[in-house]
Design an enzyme around this catalytic site. Structure first.
Site, PDB file in Angstrom:
ATOM      1  CB  THR A 121      -0.912  -0.134   1.156  1.00 35.03           C
ATOM      2  OG1 THR A 121      -1.678  -1.161   1.383  1.00 35.03           O
ATOM      3  CG2 THR A 121      -1.791   1.177   1.183  1.00 35.03           C
ATOM      4  CD  GLU A 154      -4.161  -8.853  -1.942  1.00 33.96           C
ATOM      5  OE1 GLU A 154      -3.471  -9.124  -2.985  1.00 33.96           O
ATOM      6  OE2 GLU A 154      -5.362  -9.150  -1.528  1.00 33.96           O
ATOM      7  CG  ASN A 214      -7.618   0.061   4.026  1.00 38.15           C
ATOM      8  OD1 ASN A 214      -8.355  -0.994   3.854  1.00 38.15           O
ATOM      9  ND2 ASN A 214      -6.285  -0.448   4.149  1.00 38.15           N
ATOM     10  CB  CYS A 266      -4.243  -2.230   6.874  1.00 37.32           C
ATOM     11  SG  CYS A 266      -3.428  -3.435   5.895  1.00 37.32           S
ATOM     12  NE  ARG A 334       1.612  -5.858  11.403  1.00 29.85           N
ATOM     13  CZ  ARG A 334       2.088  -6.136  10.147  1.00 29.85           C
ATOM     14  NH1 ARG A 334       2.849  -5.740   9.376  1.00 29.85           N
ATOM     15  NH2 ARG A 334       1.500  -7.239   9.507  1.00 29.85           N
TER      16      ARG A 334
HETATM   17  N1  NAD Z   1      -1.410  -7.205   6.322  1.00 29.23           N
HETATM   18  C1  NAD Z   1      -2.530  -7.011   5.628  1.00 29.23           C
HETATM   19  O1  NAD Z   1      -3.566  -7.248   6.003  1.00 29.23           O
HETATM   20  C2  NAD Z   1      -2.334  -6.320   4.281  1.00 29.23           C
HETATM   21  C3  NAD Z   1      -3.423  -5.952   3.425  1.00 29.23           C
HETATM   22  C4  NAD Z   1      -3.402  -5.439   2.357  1.00 29.23           C
HETATM   23  C5  NAD Z   1      -2.429  -4.496   2.185  1.00 29.23           C
HETATM   24  N2  NAD Z   1      -1.135  -4.784   2.894  1.00 29.23           N
HETATM   25  C6  NAD Z   1      -0.287  -3.769   2.507  1.00 29.23           C
HETATM   26  O2  NAD Z   1       1.076  -4.848   1.999  1.00 29.23           O
HETATM   27  C7  NAD Z   1       2.350  -4.296   2.648  1.00 29.23           C
HETATM   28  C8  NAD Z   1       2.896  -5.396   3.261  1.00 29.23           C
HETATM   29  O3  NAD Z   1       2.381  -5.759   4.438  1.00 29.23           O
HETATM   30  P1  NAD Z   1       2.607  -6.998   5.248  1.00 29.23           P
HETATM   31  O4  NAD Z   1       1.647  -6.929   6.408  1.00 29.23           O
HETATM   32  O5  NAD Z   1       2.628  -8.270   4.385  1.00 29.23           O
HETATM   33  O6  NAD Z   1       3.935  -6.658   5.891  1.00 29.23           O
HETATM   34  P2  NAD Z   1       5.047  -7.766   6.687  1.00 29.23           P
HETATM   35  O7  NAD Z   1       5.540  -6.707   7.665  1.00 29.23           O
HETATM   36  O8  NAD Z   1       4.143  -8.812   7.146  1.00 29.23           O
HETATM   37  O9  NAD Z   1       5.823  -8.204   5.553  1.00 29.23           O
HETATM   38  C9  NAD Z   1       6.949  -7.624   5.222  1.00 29.23           C
HETATM   39  C10 NAD Z   1       7.990  -8.272   4.843  1.00 29.23           C
HETATM   40  O10 NAD Z   1       8.937  -7.582   3.836  1.00 29.23           O
HETATM   41  C11 NAD Z   1      10.192  -8.023   4.038  1.00 29.23           C
HETATM   42  N3  NAD Z   1      11.190  -7.195   3.601  1.00 29.23           N
HETATM   43  C12 NAD Z   1      11.525  -5.797   3.930  1.00 29.23           C
HETATM   44  N4  NAD Z   1      12.311  -5.315   3.463  1.00 29.23           N
HETATM   45  C13 NAD Z   1      12.640  -6.171   2.358  1.00 29.23           C
HETATM   46  C14 NAD Z   1      13.472  -6.109   1.304  1.00 29.23           C
HETATM   47  N5  NAD Z   1      14.326  -5.037   0.773  1.00 29.23           N
HETATM   48  N6  NAD Z   1      13.657  -7.268   0.346  1.00 29.23           N
HETATM   49  C15 NAD Z   1      12.939  -8.391   0.481  1.00 29.23           C
HETATM   50  N7  NAD Z   1      11.939  -8.430   1.589  1.00 29.23           N
HETATM   51  C16 NAD Z   1      11.954  -7.290   2.290  1.00 29.23           C
HETATM   52  C17 NAD Z   1      10.212  -8.150   5.449  1.00 29.23           C
HETATM   53  O11 NAD Z   1      11.318  -8.992   6.037  1.00 29.23           O
HETATM   54  C18 NAD Z   1       8.653  -8.861   5.984  1.00 29.23           C
HETATM   55  O12 NAD Z   1       9.199 -10.307   5.880  1.00 29.23           O
HETATM   56  C19 NAD Z   1       2.296  -3.152   3.337  1.00 29.23           C
HETATM   57  O13 NAD Z   1       2.228  -1.801   2.407  1.00 29.23           O
HETATM   58  C20 NAD Z   1       0.861  -3.623   3.679  1.00 29.23           C
HETATM   59  O14 NAD Z   1      -0.016  -2.020   4.024  1.00 29.23           O
HETATM   60  C21 NAD Z   1      -1.147  -5.523   4.126  1.00 29.23           C
END
Ligand code: NAD
Length: 440
Positions: A121, A154, A214, A266, A334
């Site tokens: 996001t 997503e 959101n 989020c 979180r």
């Molecule tokens: N969690 C949700 O329900 C959800 C839903 C929709 C959208 N999103 C969006 O999706 C994105 C990811 O969210 P998430 O909850 O999966 O995050 P998360 O923190 O669970 O996962 C992020 C991952 O990225 C890895 N990472 C960081 N820097 C990196 C790099 N340079 N190379 C490779 N890996 C790297 C971290 O180690 C971690 O495992 C965010 O922008 C979030 O807002 C999340």
């Protein structure tokens, strides 16, 4: 298709597992070596129903692989998803450090044409930034490799993420290139048998769509919480009011449950980021700012109800908390309302006995500076407590053994942050039952 996913968290891992389940060849990358080693051993870093089976089966079949090495990923894929975190920065804006780091690495190491997809996001304009970072790196290498940048936000929900990804309400793809949109349509066609669910648009609108979605959901939550607070003061019952308004299908029943505030990875950060985006463009978003303010106050409501029952000085008073994660079905802590409540109880001198079916390890991390007693069984957490506060509505709390609960507790205050029961029913069991949005 050959797909790379960078970032193996809630979104990246679910996306990678689901794409591989549909017959694509997927490589999933993370910088966290321990995470990748564990994934190869079938150890899943998060709790998400159904994810472990999907990951293990596809890894064994060879359709899903894990790596920490970008040089293994990039030459072997045609589409690469960026699914790294975009946490809230100090000023409330989205921190784009991780996304832009990935873009830099892609520009430095790519050797074949790529579609780069922003699934994280990200604020409006980020696709342009990603494009310019990659171009900058390619020009430093003095080479020209064609690539395009796509926004594909997503919409999955933690706790039901596999189902959401496999059966999406909609797929939003922002791109200015017809051929790229066609490739994305083909990639998602197994998930969108009904083509109406694939919505293509310009990149900035796609980026904005995620924040608008959101913010709308957060608005419904803050709205109903505010109405609940008014109900309490005027002697109305929010449980009736909710049904009364939800039956109007322009309003609907979803997201109008009163509670102790929204949390998670989020809504808090995305609402805050949208406020920042608006301000950066000389617009003060009154409504969305109020949504955030109402939510911050709502996170304190359970503590206020608790002190109304037990007094402001909680010194030596033992309180049980059922449910720690920000919502059921996930171990994600979180911005969870339980964190605010626990910190307030401890500062007032109280003792906290906490139980959660899945989130205890995460809670220990988020509350590492706090002295909390954790239990692996919900009834043991009730030993000699004066009050029970239900914070997260896990299914196992819906029909507990009330007789056993009463035997364990020393007093019978039951503060329900999710309004799970009928007041009359719980009062008949001998509890002093307090809900949100109902005068007590
Ligand atoms: N969690 C949700 O329900 C959800 C839903 C929709 C959208 N999103 C969006 O999706 C994105 C990811 O969210 P998430 O909850 O999966 O995050 P998360 O923190 O669970 O996962 C992020 C991952 O990225 C890895 N990472 C960081 N820097 C990196 C790099 N340079 N190379 C490779 N890996 C790297 C971290 O180690 C971690 O495992 C965010 O922008 C979030 O807002 C999340």
């Amino acid at each position: 298709m050959k797909i790379g996913v960078i970032g193996s968290g809630y979104v990246g891992l679910v996306a990678a597992a689901c794409f591989s389940e549909m017959g694509n060849k997927v490589i999933c990358l993370d910088i966290d070596e321990e995470k990748i080693n564990n994934l190869k051993l079938g150890i899943i870093p998060i709790y998400e129903p159904g994810l472990d089976t999907l990951v293990k089966e596809n890894y064994q079949k060879g359709s899903l692989d894990f790596t920490t090495d970008i040089q293994v990923l990039l030459p072997n894929v045609e589409i690469v998803f960026i699914a790294v975190g975009t946490p809230m920065g100090q000023d409330g804006s989205a921190d784009l450090r991780y996304v832009l780091n990935v873009a830099t690495t892609i520009g430095q190491k790519m050797s074949n044409p790529l579609i780069v997809v922003n699934k994280s996001t990200v604020p409006v304009g980020t696709a342009d930034k990603v494009k310019s970072v990659i171009n900058h790196e390619l020009s430093k290498r003095n080479i020209n490799i064609p690539f395009s940048v796509v926004s594909n936000p997503e919409f999955l929900k933690e706790g039901d993420a596999i189902n959401d990804f496999m059966h999406p309400d909609r797929i939003v793809v922002g791109s200015d290139d017809a051929e790229t949109i066609n490739t994305m349509k083909n990639l998602y066609s197994p998930f969108t048998i009904n083509n109406d669910r694939f919505i293509s648009m310009d990149i900035r609108s796609a980026e904005m769509t995620k924040y608008a979605a959101n913010a709308m959901l957060a608005t419904k939550i803050s709205f109903i919480n505010e109405v609940a607070n008014i109900c309490e003061r005027v002697g109305a019952d929010i449980n009736n009011v909710r049904i009364g308004i939800g039956s109007d299908n322009r309003i609907g029943y979803k997201f109008i449950y009163p509670g102790c505030g929204y949390g998670g990875s989020c809504f808090p950060k995305d609402v805050s980021a949208l406020i920042n985006i608006a301000k950066e463009h000389d617009y003060y978003p009154n409504l969305i700012s109020s949504v955030e303010e109402v939510n911050m106050l709502q996170k304190e409501v359970l503590f206020k109800k608790l002190t109304k029952c037990l007094g402001n000085d909680l010194k030596g008073k033992k309180i049980a908390i059922w449910g720690l994660s920000f919502k059921p079905g996930t171990d994600d802590m979180r911005e969870a309302p339980s964190i605010t409540l626990i910190r307030s109880i401890l500062s007032a001198g109280g003792i906290v006995n906490a139980y959660d079916p899945k989130a205890v390890n995460e809670a220990k991390f988020y509350l590492k500076d706090c002295n909390v007693n954790y239990f692996s069984d919900k009834y043991s957490a009730l030993e000699k407590v004066e009050a029970l506060v239900l914070v997260t509505e896990w299914k196992e709390f819906r029909s507990p053994d009330f007789i056993l609960m009463k035997k364990k507790m020393s007093d019978y205050f039951f503060i329900d942050g999710r309004n799970q029961f009928k007041t009359k029913f719980i009062k008949e069991k001998g509890f002093k039952y307090i809900q949100i949005g109902v005068k007590s």
